[in-house]
Motif scaffolding. Structure first.
Motif, mmCIF file in Angstrom:
data_model
loop_
_atom_site.group_PDB
_atom_site.id
_atom_site.type_symbol
_atom_site.label_atom_id
_atom_site.label_comp_id
_atom_site.label_asym_id
_atom_site.label_seq_id
_atom_site.Cartn_x
_atom_site.Cartn_y
_atom_site.Cartn_z
ATOM 1 N N PRO A 265 -60.714 -46.881 34.370
ATOM 2 C CA PRO A 265 -61.633 -46.258 35.194
ATOM 3 C C PRO A 265 -62.808 -47.060 35.597
ATOM 4 C CG PRO A 265 -61.920 -45.484 33.094
ATOM 5 C CD PRO A 265 -60.409 -46.212 33.031
ATOM 6 N N ASP A 266 -63.120 -48.461 34.681
ATOM 7 C CA ASP A 266 -64.262 -49.103 35.122
ATOM 8 C C ASP A 266 -63.864 -49.978 36.409
ATOM 9 O OD1 ASP A 266 -62.050 -50.280 33.803
ATOM 10 O OD2 ASP A 266 -63.280 -51.865 32.853
ATOM 11 N N LEU A 267 -62.661 -50.065 36.965
ATOM 12 C CA LEU A 267 -62.336 -50.391 38.310
ATOM 13 C C LEU A 267 -62.808 -49.764 39.392
ATOM 14 C CD1 LEU A 267 -61.032 -53.319 38.418
ATOM 15 C CD2 LEU A 267 -60.815 -52.379 36.339
ATOM 16 N N ASN A 268 -62.842 -48.438 39.049
ATOM 17 C CA ASN A 268 -63.153 -47.315 40.390
ATOM 18 C C ASN A 268 -64.676 -46.913 40.131
ATOM 19 O OD1 ASN A 268 -62.605 -45.436 42.393
ATOM 20 N ND2 ASN A 268 -62.860 -43.972 40.651
ATOM 21 N N ALA A 269 -65.505 -47.991 40.523
ATOM 22 C CA ALA A 269 -67.032 -47.819 39.992
ATOM 23 C C ALA A 269 -67.810 -48.754 41.137
ATOM 24 C CB ALA A 269 -67.147 -48.361 38.494
ATOM 25 N N HIS A 270 -69.142 -48.320 40.904
ATOM 26 C CA HIS A 270 -70.379 -49.053 41.722
ATOM 27 C C HIS A 270 -70.935 -49.734 40.467
ATOM 28 C CE1 HIS A 270 -70.219 -46.598 45.421
ATOM 29 N NE2 HIS A 270 -69.097 -47.177 45.558
ATOM 30 N N PHE A 271 -71.609 -50.947 40.847
ATOM 31 C CA PHE A 271 -72.277 -51.502 40.010
ATOM 32 C C PHE A 271 -73.682 -51.585 40.570
ATOM 33 C CE2 PHE A 271 -73.979 -55.775 38.016
ATOM 34 C CZ PHE A 271 -74.538 -55.327 36.842
ATOM 35 N N ASP A 272 -74.562 -50.931 39.962
ATOM 36 C CA ASP A 272 -76.227 -50.988 40.478
ATOM 37 C C ASP A 272 -76.758 -52.280 39.629
ATOM 38 O OD1 ASP A 272 -78.942 -50.771 41.121
ATOM 39 O OD2 ASP A 272 -78.855 -48.631 40.690
ATOM 40 N N ASP A 273 -76.799 -53.498 40.404
ATOM 41 C CA ASP A 273 -77.247 -54.490 39.743
ATOM 42 C C ASP A 273 -78.548 -54.736 39.471
ATOM 43 O OD1 ASP A 273 -77.537 -54.659 42.416
ATOM 44 O OD2 ASP A 273 -76.603 -56.750 42.621
ATOM 45 N N GLU A 274 -79.444 -53.800 40.313
ATOM 46 C CA GLU A 274 -80.965 -53.615 39.907
ATOM 47 C C GLU A 274 -81.313 -52.855 38.581
ATOM 48 O OE1 GLU A 274 -82.969 -52.416 43.578
ATOM 49 O OE2 GLU A 274 -82.217 -54.057 44.648
ATOM 50 N N ALA A 275 -80.495 -51.884 38.449
ATOM 51 C CA ALA A 275 -80.751 -50.945 37.413
ATOM 52 C C ALA A 275 -79.870 -51.346 36.299
ATOM 53 C CB ALA A 275 -80.446 -49.448 37.591
ATOM 54 N N GLY A 276 -78.839 -52.325 36.156
ATOM 55 C CA GLY A 276 -78.075 -52.647 35.530
ATOM 56 C C GLY A 276 -77.142 -51.702 34.868
ATOM 57 N N THR A 277 -76.820 -50.762 35.738
ATOM 58 C CA THR A 277 -75.659 -49.570 35.257
ATOM 59 C C THR A 277 -74.535 -49.615 36.173
ATOM 60 O OG1 THR A 277 -77.919 -48.459 35.112
ATOM 61 C CG2 THR A 277 -75.830 -47.141 35.324
ATOM 62 N N ILE A 278 -73.486 -49.454 35.574
ATOM 63 C CA ILE A 278 -72.127 -49.000 36.217
ATOM 64 C C ILE A 278 -71.970 -47.415 36.393
ATOM 65 C CG2 ILE A 278 -69.718 -49.405 36.075
ATOM 66 C CD1 ILE A 278 -70.247 -51.788 34.294
ATOM 67 N N HIS A 279 -71.683 -47.270 37.482
ATOM 68 C CA HIS A 279 -71.410 -45.896 37.858
ATOM 69 C C HIS A 279 -69.838 -45.692 38.054
ATOM 70 C CE1 HIS A 279 -75.619 -45.237 38.703
ATOM 71 N NE2 HIS A 279 -75.685 -46.203 39.513
ATOM 72 N N SER A 390 -59.812 -59.377 44.485
ATOM 73 C CA SER A 390 -61.336 -59.922 44.025
ATOM 74 C C SER A 390 -62.065 -58.939 43.171
ATOM 75 C CB SER A 390 -62.072 -60.086 44.991
ATOM 76 O OG SER A 390 -61.737 -61.387 45.772
ATOM 77 N N PHE A 391 -62.603 -59.385 42.105
ATOM 78 C CA PHE A 391 -63.386 -58.454 41.213
ATOM 79 C C PHE A 391 -64.668 -58.844 40.634
ATOM 80 C CE2 PHE A 391 -58.860 -58.367 40.574
ATOM 81 C CZ PHE A 391 -58.496 -57.179 40.415
ATOM 82 N N ASP A 392 -65.664 -58.201 40.577
ATOM 83 C CA ASP A 392 -66.964 -58.462 39.989
ATOM 84 C C ASP A 392 -67.154 -59.054 38.626
ATOM 85 O OD1 ASP A 392 -69.755 -58.882 39.395
ATOM 86 O OD2 ASP A 392 -70.193 -56.826 40.548
ATOM 87 N N HIS A 393 -67.335 -60.399 38.575
ATOM 88 C CA HIS A 393 -67.086 -60.838 37.498
ATOM 89 C C HIS A 393 -68.041 -60.458 36.334
ATOM 90 C CE1 HIS A 393 -64.593 -63.234 34.629
ATOM 91 N NE2 HIS A 393 -64.753 -64.616 35.179
ATOM 92 N N ARG A 394 -69.043 -59.888 36.580
ATOM 93 C CA ARG A 394 -70.351 -59.784 36.068
ATOM 94 C C ARG A 394 -69.692 -58.437 35.080
ATOM 95 N NH1 ARG A 394 -74.823 -58.505 40.414
ATOM 96 N NH2 ARG A 394 -72.954 -57.256 41.170
ATOM 97 N N VAL A 395 -69.040 -57.582 35.634
ATOM 98 C CA VAL A 395 -68.516 -56.544 34.843
ATOM 99 C C VAL A 395 -67.001 -56.446 34.588
ATOM 100 C CG1 VAL A 395 -70.628 -55.067 35.313
ATOM 101 C CG2 VAL A 395 -68.639 -55.118 36.889
ATOM 102 N N ILE A 396 -66.428 -57.271 35.294
ATOM 103 C CA ILE A 396 -65.165 -57.200 34.965
ATOM 104 C C ILE A 396 -64.421 -58.401 34.618
ATOM 105 C CG2 ILE A 396 -62.777 -56.784 36.157
ATOM 106 C CD1 ILE A 396 -64.433 -54.276 36.052
ATOM 107 N N ASP A 397 -63.825 -58.447 33.257
ATOM 108 C CA ASP A 397 -63.429 -59.789 32.771
ATOM 109 C C ASP A 397 -62.164 -60.192 33.518
ATOM 110 O OD1 ASP A 397 -65.341 -60.011 31.068
ATOM 111 O OD2 ASP A 397 -64.418 -59.019 29.486
#
Length: 422
Positions: A265-279, A390-397
């Motif tokens: 489920p962490d792949l079906n998400a938004h990353f709020d990089d300002e708040a540091g939160t994964i939705h 492609s993946f956001d490497h900040r939150v997806i290893d």
């Protein structure tokens, strides 16, 4: 005659300003009541502004690409009657604030950008007899010299003028002809066209810049054998009911993504990089990157997890056609949680797709081609396709990205898995 001021109306969405993307009139034009004066673009929607009265256009708010404040003067008309002097007396505070903000923004850009010479520079006082004339300059030459050059098919801008102030003479023409010229030299094209980026194209540029600047991308490419899937797709299309759409590969991929994100489920998400939160989202809203006339947009197939193969295909066709026709609503163009991108038959072997910010993953498909495939005993021809994701490497290893693609690969290579719950 009196002046009637047409203000930029509140176009909804709680916005304070809009971008001017089109003028349908110019100063001096006579317009009828309800005729379209121009169009502005908000975050996603383009809104046409009609004329409230018949009259002659005497003033326009700006040029295409300018940002205009809601409630500020948009067009001024000369109309019969008393007009609306109170609204025309002065520019409203919103307009003043918008102009001030634009000036501040321009000043900031000027301070950080390198200095560029203006297009229309002041004429040089140095002799110009040692260099050819630049593309935008009219070379100095007598009418007889111009006529002779035109008949010979020679562009005078390519000649070195030996006369006073760089004037081209008959002797210069003789020397040029004596050394011989190719067709390319006689008919050079040094034209430079400046195209202002406005409207949807500018929105795309801004979003791509944000995604590329903020997101450290990792791209993972995997080869997929889609021979069995293509056989199944062909059979389903042969036997489908008349009320069902023809299946492409995308609805199968959508179903595979739904099952893959259920496990991750962490792949079906938004990353709020300002708040540091994964939705993380329970609903799977799949964006379909779609090429339209103005540029790339991403209509959304909502609740893909609740749709079967044909329902997902029908909804994908509906929203992508709406995007291409320019009739898609804001809701149909926003809110995706993961995106698919495909160039179809032009898909190439590998792509490096840019993530649709603020999502954390995008799945790209490349073209299908028949390639030799080793089955353990021999090479056999198989229908092969690459997945470039492609993946956001900040939150997806990298490991999780690879595992996600492998889940999709397994389902596409054994399509029965798409329909059977393990």
């Amino acid at each position: 005659m009196a002046e009637r001021v047409v203000k930029l109306p509140d176009v909804g969405e709680g916005i304070a300003e809009a971008e001017l993307v089109e003028w349908q009139v110019k100063v001096g034009d006579l317009v009828r009541e309800d005729a379209v004066l121009g169009a502005v673009m908000t975050d996603k929607a383009t809104v046409e502004i009609p004329s409230p009265a018949e009259g002659r256009v005497v003033w326009l708010a700006g040029e295409v690409g300018d940002i205009i404040a809601i409630g500020s003067d948009f067009v001024r008309l000369d109309v019969d009657g008393k007009g609306e002097a109170s609204t025309a007396a002065a520019a409203p505070a919103a307009q003043t604030a918008s102009i001030s903000a634009q000036k501040t923004e321009r000043a900031a850009r000027t301070a950080t950008e390198p200095t560029v010479a203006p297009t229309h520079a002041a004429p040089s006082l140095q002799p110009r007899g040692t260099q050819p004339h630049r593309g935008g300059e009219r070379p100095l030459a007598a009418p007889a010299v111009r006529l002779r050059a035109r008949e010979a098919g020679i562009d005078l801008r390519q000649l070195h003028g030996s006369g006073p102030a760089g004037r081209i003479t008959h002797d210069d023409l003789d020397r040029y002809l004596a050394r011989g010229t190719t067709a390319a030299e006689r008919y050079p094209n040094d034209a430079v066209t400046d195209v202002k980026i406005v409207g949807l194209r500018r929105r795309i540029a801004e979003r791509m810049s944000i995604a590329n600047t903020r997101i450290p991308h990792i791209t993972y490419v995997e080869e997929v054998d889609v021979t069995a899937l293509e056989d199944l797709r062909a059979k389903l299309n042969e036997q489908k009911r008349a009320d069902r759409p023809r299946l492409t590969l995308l609805p199968f991929l959508m179903r595979a993504i739904v099952r893959a994100v259920a496990a991750q489920p962490d792949l079906n998400a938004h990353f709020d990089d300002e708040a540091g939160t994964i939705h993380q989202y329970a609903a799977v809203h799949i964006g379909i990157a779609t090429q339209t006339g103005p540029g790339l947009v991403v209509p959304v197939v909502r609740h893909a997890e609740a749709r079967d193969l044909f329902d997902g295909a029908a909804e994908m066709i509906r929203v992508t056609e709406a995007a291409r026709n320019g009739t898609a609503t804001r809701e149909e163009l926003t809110g995706s949680t993961i995106t698919i991108t495909s160039l179809g038959a032009l898909g190439g072997l590998v792509t490096t797709p840019i993530i649709n910010h603020p999502e954390v993953a995008i799945v790209g498909i490349n073209r299908i081609a028949i390639r030799p495939h080793w089955d353990g005993t021999a090479f056999i021809p198989r229908k092969m396709m690459n997945l470039s994701s492609s993946f956001d490497h900040r939150v997806i290893d990298g490991f999780d990205a690879a595992r996600f693609v492998q889940r999709i690969k397994a389902q596409l290579e054994t399509p029965a898995m798409i329909f059977i719950d393990a």
